[in-house]
Design an enzyme around this catalytic site. Sequence first.
Site, PDB file in Angstrom:
ATOM      1  N   ASP A  16       0.837  -1.199   0.000  1.00 36.63           N
ATOM      2  CA  ASP A  16       0.000   0.000   0.000  1.00 36.63           C
ATOM      3  C   ASP A  16       0.875   1.254   0.000  1.00 36.63           C
ATOM      4  O   ASP A  16       2.102   1.163  -0.140  1.00 36.63           O
ATOM      5  CB  ASP A  16      -0.963  -0.021   1.188  1.00 36.63           C
ATOM      6  CG  ASP A  16      -0.250  -0.061   2.530  1.00 36.63           C
ATOM      7  OD1 ASP A  16       0.955   0.281   2.608  1.00 36.63           O
ATOM      8  OD2 ASP A  16      -0.906  -0.435   3.519  1.00 36.63           O
ATOM      9  N   GLN A  17       0.267   2.410   0.180  1.00 41.54           N
ATOM     10  CA  GLN A  17       1.029   3.656   0.153  1.00 41.54           C
ATOM     11  C   GLN A  17       2.008   3.779   1.310  1.00 41.54           C
ATOM     12  O   GLN A  17       2.921   4.595   1.264  1.00 41.54           O
ATOM     13  CB  GLN A  17       0.075   4.854   0.144  1.00 41.54           C
ATOM     14  CG  GLN A  17      -0.633   5.018  -1.182  1.00 41.54           C
ATOM     15  CD  GLN A  17      -1.491   6.271  -1.217  1.00 41.54           C
ATOM     16  OE1 GLN A  17      -1.939   6.751  -0.170  1.00 41.54           O
ATOM     17  NE2 GLN A  17      -1.722   6.792  -2.402  1.00 41.54           N
TER      18      GLN A  17
END
Length: 140
Positions: A16-17
């Site tokens: 994910d980020q």
Amino acid sequence: MKVVEKQIEVRYAETDQMGVVYHANYLVWMEIGRTQFIKELGFHYADMEKEGVISPVTDLQISYKKPLHYGETATVKTWIEYYDGIRVTYGYEILTPDGEIAATATSQHVCVKRDSFRPISIKKYFPDWHEAYEQVKKQA
């Protein structure tokens, strides 16, 4: 207890980020571990499906402990927690490259006829598979 290990290299698309593995990817890894466990017993889900039987998840529990990151290798350990001839509960540990627990989980499955979704007896429909699971249970 028979425990099967499967190595999985964390891909960039699985993060994910924040740079950690997105939580839903652990479920995919559990499926990979479960499939490897079954394969090492000498069976394949695809053979079951050819007979019109599928094995949906009926319950899932997962606890996240430590993050995994892109480029690391996760180890998925899989075993049978419970088996009664109809229901199977698999246990999992997903480990970091340092051997620390990243996640623990269980998934419960029941075999059903694809067309009716009625549960079936694994012992009746797949006696060899049933016997292998019974033998694994005795090793616990």
